[in-house]
Design an enzyme around this catalytic site. Sequence first.
Site, PDB file in Angstrom:
ATOM      1  N   HIS A  27       0.837  -1.194   0.000  1.00 30.82           N
ATOM      2  CA  HIS A  27       0.000   0.000   0.000  1.00 30.82           C
ATOM      3  C   HIS A  27       0.871   1.242   0.000  1.00 30.82           C
ATOM      4  CE1 HIS A  27       0.080   0.600   4.520  1.00 30.82           C
ATOM      5  NE2 HIS A  27       0.683  -0.539   4.331  1.00 30.82           N
ATOM      6  N   SER A 263      -6.128   3.712   5.162  1.00 32.85           N
ATOM      7  CA  SER A 263      -6.136   2.335   5.623  1.00 32.85           C
ATOM      8  C   SER A 263      -5.842   1.363   4.484  1.00 32.85           C
ATOM      9  CB  SER A 263      -7.510   2.037   6.236  1.00 32.85           C
ATOM     10  OG  SER A 263      -7.815   0.686   6.086  1.00 32.85           O
ATOM     11  N   LYS A 264      -5.123   0.306   4.847  1.00 31.35           N
ATOM     12  CA  LYS A 264      -4.751  -0.749   3.901  1.00 31.35           C
ATOM     13  C   LYS A 264      -6.000  -1.379   3.306  1.00 31.35           C
ATOM     14  CE  LYS A 264      -0.881  -3.459   5.306  1.00 31.35           C
ATOM     15  NZ  LYS A 264      -0.276  -4.706   5.688  1.00 31.35           N
ATOM     16  N   ARG A 265      -7.067  -1.326   4.081  1.00 29.34           N
ATOM     17  CA  ARG A 265      -8.283  -1.994   3.638  1.00 29.34           C
ATOM     18  C   ARG A 265      -8.975  -1.286   2.469  1.00 29.34           C
ATOM     19  NH1 ARG A 265      -7.581  -4.187   8.560  1.00 29.34           N
ATOM     20  NH2 ARG A 265      -7.468  -2.157   9.537  1.00 29.34           N
ATOM     21  N   ASP A 266      -8.740   0.046   2.335  1.00 33.10           N
ATOM     22  CA  ASP A 266      -9.343   0.732   1.183  1.00 33.10           C
ATOM     23  C   ASP A 266      -8.600   0.284  -0.067  1.00 33.10           C
ATOM     24  OD1 ASP A 266     -10.650   2.181   3.154  1.00 33.10           O
ATOM     25  OD2 ASP A 266      -9.147   3.774   3.156  1.00 33.10           O
TER      26      ASP A 266
END
Length: 513
Positions: A27, A263-266
């Site tokens: 990321h 965030s890594k999740r996006d």
Amino acid sequence: MGRTNDQGGFVMSVRVRFAPSPTGLLHIGGARSALFNYLFATGQGGCLILRSEDTDLARSRLEYEESIADALFWLGITWQEGLRVGGESAPYRQSERLDIYRRYLEKLAGLGYVYECFCSEEELEAQRQDLSERGESPRYSGRCASLSEQEKALKRDQGIKPALRFRVRPGAPLLFADAVRGTIGFDRNGIGDFIIMKSDGVPTYNFAVVIDDLEMKVTHVVRGEEHLSNTPCQLLIWEALGFTPPQYAHISLILNSEGKKMSKRDGDTSVAYYRDQGYLPEAVLNFLVLLGWSPTGDQEILTLAELKEQFSLARVSKAPAVFDRDKLDYMNSCYIRSRKGEELAELLLPFVQRAGLFADRTSWAGLESREREWLAVFAEAVKERIKTLGEAGQYIDLFRGAEIRSFEEEAREVLRGANARVVLEAFRRMVEAAPALNQMGELNQMGELDSAAAAAKTMMKQLGKDLGLKGKDVFMPLRAGVTGQMHGPDLDKILALLGKEDILARLEKTLSL
Ligand code: GLU
């Protein structure tokens, strides 16, 4: 490894590392850490190590490790030691270094720093709860710190496998000089004994990272601010083993446009996302370096060589960096514009293929030379208008085929205008008769498309003269009649790329509306 300085003294060469956990894609934040490490090391002839922190066995995956290495490589970040390239500290995957960690664990145990902890998750939670009710910061209570051999044997008989904790001895505050944040102090008495080896025999991050940095002779640890809270635990291990820790530099968080931590999740925080959208690696790299670092002069568009020359930790800011997508888009369009015809065309190929053009070709080399030339002129025609390579796909229909996909209302309006029909009919006759345009679509020689565009331009001028009309009264109905739109890339290039047959087919349809 070392070299001598001007005074003949021994200087350690810089050795840094990028140590991602392979639990997801690379990321933006990770890529920036890798880049700062890379620039810091290579700018002074040092070494960057790439290793994999895969002690979270459940979440780590080899394919993530591969994709992280690929993304770094795509960005142009190379490393001298580590995954894929090897080196004297191999292996570079923590899961393959368990013997090394055990060796150091025994050393620490011999010095009295290690004890077994049999507390269950529920017990630990209850202890944390209890502490916070008493207004104290949640840390391990020390419950297993002084179990007798008999008590331990009893636990083992019950089938409980112990984790191993590091015993934090009382002492002076832990002070260290952070290259970005200045001197930082932690009260060691507030830390609480922490786990260094889980009950399954796998070391924790805080323990493994110290051993790796020590064994790999890392001189500087440049990493995200989120690891600042781990640093005291790591310092305690360095101290217990009797070694000097590396110089730390904790770089600030990256916030999104709403001021929240990226965030890594996006999905759109991964480097792969930007690669797939058609951002150029040098644009992403240039954008990343400005997230927390500032150049010495006003110039923000900098080549890798300039960055290596200019980069220093002294110019890394403590303040959080803000991820500004518009700025990235702007930088990307600058880099796209700086690429010329064929070079840009080759970069565009996978994106136009995605939009259906030349989809069956395996590579640039697999295109015929006339197709390569077509793409090169197309690239020149659209490069001022696209922020990403991916955006080029939406222009293909404009430059190809007998169909006009859609008519804008404004274009219909122009086509209803007084002279529109006369202009289109006269142009149709010209195209039918023009020798230069006869060549279009059957290119044999390089440069023919450019001469076709020049011919189209001359023809449009001639048309104005013949009909006694102003330029605009010729161009507007022509653009509307051939493309269905009122704005867009240069009409002469559109005409050249369409070729005689498709122009005539389009004019035919427009005239029959
Ligand atoms: N594995 C950590 C991460 O992915 C890096 C830790 C470090 O650089 O010390 O965030």
